[in-house]
Scaffold this active site. Structure first.
Site, PDB file in Angstrom:
ATOM      1  CE1 TYR A  66      -3.304  -3.171   0.235  1.00  0.00           C
ATOM      2  CE2 TYR A  66      -3.450  -2.269   2.910  1.00  0.00           C
ATOM      3  CZ  TYR A  66      -4.211  -2.946   1.573  1.00  0.00           C
ATOM      4  OH  TYR A  66      -4.814  -3.973   1.853  1.00  0.00           O
ATOM      5  N   PRO A 225     -15.695  -3.934   3.625  1.00  0.00           N
ATOM      6  CG  PRO A 225     -15.865  -3.182   5.696  1.00  0.00           C
ATOM      7  CD  PRO A 225     -15.251  -3.589   4.463  1.00  0.00           C
ATOM      8  CG  LEU A 226     -18.516   0.338   4.292  1.00  0.00           C
ATOM      9  CD1 LEU A 226     -18.618   1.911   4.567  1.00  0.00           C
ATOM     10  CD2 LEU A 226     -19.770   0.245   5.251  1.00  0.00           C
ATOM     11  N   GLY A 247     -12.924   2.294 -15.023  1.00  0.00           N
ATOM     12  CA  GLY A 247     -12.634   1.211 -16.320  1.00  0.00           C
ATOM     13  C   GLY A 247     -13.538  -0.734 -15.524  1.00  0.00           C
TER      14      GLY A 247
END
Length: 352
Positions: A66, A225-226, A247
């Site tokens: 990340y 989770p959203l 895309g």
């Protein structure tokens, strides 16, 4: 509408996942502070993370891959871990820290993003690199981010077990594994948690992965989770275009069609005086309870106000009728949950 809002700064309690690992009932997904969803402000990110810890959200989830890579850098960016290190410097004892290894490129579909390693030497070197960036001597939960498919999972987990023995990590986690892969891994060493996408509109893990996790005694940590923000009803075509969602069929080509899913979530949210985000999270907690597995979602956000909003979902109850209506949302979703710049084997559903 009066939204549910926590008033007690210690509102978020703890739960045991597996292998004796106790964490806050909600975690914080740190990838949201990275460039894949557009530029972020490091100062605001630190404020948000600290606020999460202040109200009891002490389970912080990051990964070596990340963050925005520095110019000329090769391999996992590591910059998100370095951001988390700023918080750990002062609050390490308050945090249950999770990070991941295995993806050797960069997140977001750029070159090398699908390259994966799980050999013993790489596992050891990746862990040492994460420890350096995080400024800590131990990782609470260390995940295999993705599996190197032509390498037995037992080999990778065996190397992770050595890290436990050496005191470098406390618990082992696996991300996007199939039920059979999870069983094979758990035969080598106890698995504390499985992390895969699980939400109102992404429920494939309920077929095989969740039952296997229950069988081996692992808890479940749902990422996205959203629905990468879609289930909150706040996304626009512009926000989709300026992120890794650009895309992607579920977010782009089927943007309008999938508003039907949001409509269901929003209608129930209105009935219970909650937000769509709170409703989607409450469904996930209820689903975990009904299936008999501890569930600790890790929604990501950049704002402290959203931390409070998400945490309030822990106090929300849904009726059987509302749960039934939400259960039909997954069947209405157009487009698969896998991102198209990854191969079908990238997620567990593609290998079941």
């Amino acid at each position: 509408m009066t939204e549910h809002s926590p008033t007690n700064p210690d509102v978020v309690s703890t739960v045991e996942l597996g292998d004796g690992l106790s964490v806050s009932r909600m975690g914080l997904g740190a990838m949201a502070f990275s460039h894949v969803y557009g530029r972020s402000d490091p100062a605001e990110a630190l404020q948000t993370i600290n606020h999460a810890i202040d109200i009891g959200i002490s389970f912080i989830d990051t990964a070596d891959v990340y963050g925005e890579p520095r110019p000329g850098a090769e391999g996992p960016a590591g910059t998100n871990e370095e951001l988390i290190a700023e918080v750990l410097r002062h609050r390490r004892d308050e945090v249950r820290l999770a990070t991941k290894f295995g993806i050797t490129g960069t997140v977001g579909g750029s070159a090398g993003g699908n390259s994966i390693r799980g050999d013993r030497d790489y596992v050891k070197s990746a862990c040492e690199a994460s420890l350096r960036r995080l400024g800590t001597d131990v990782i609470d939960l260390y995940y295999m981010h993705r599996r190197e498919l032509d390498r037995p999972i037992e080999e990778t987990v065996g190397a992770m077990a050595e890290l436990v023995r050496d005191g470098k990590i406390r618990h082992i986690g696996l991300s996007e594994v199939t039920g059979d892969e999870l069983r094979a891994a758990a035969a080598v060493h106890p698995v504390a948690a499985v992390q895969s996408e699980w939400s109102v509109w992404s429920r494939d893990v309920e077929r095989h992965v969740v039952p296997a996790a229950i069988e081996v005694g692992a808890g479940f940590v749902p990422y996205s989770p959203l629905g990468r923000g879609f289930l909150t009803g706040t996304l626009t075509r512009e926000s989709v275009a300026n992120s890794m969602r650009a895309g992607q069929p579920r977010f782009d080509q089927n943007f309008e069609a999938n508003q039907a899913v949001v409509t269901i979530v929003r209608s129930i949210a209105d009935e219970i005086d909650a937000t769509p985000a709170q409703t989607a999270l409450a469904w996930l907690y209820s689903r975990g309870t009904r299936m008999g597995i501890p569930v600790v979602p890790i929604p990501g956000t950049r704002r402290a106000t959203r931390i409070d909003e998400n945490a309030a979902s822990l106090s929300i109850s849904l009726s059987d009728e509302q749960l039934t209506r939400l259960a039909g949302a997954a069947d209405m979703a157009a487009g698969g949950r896998n991102l198209t710049f990854n191969g079908p084997q990238w997620i567990s559903a593609g290998r079941e």
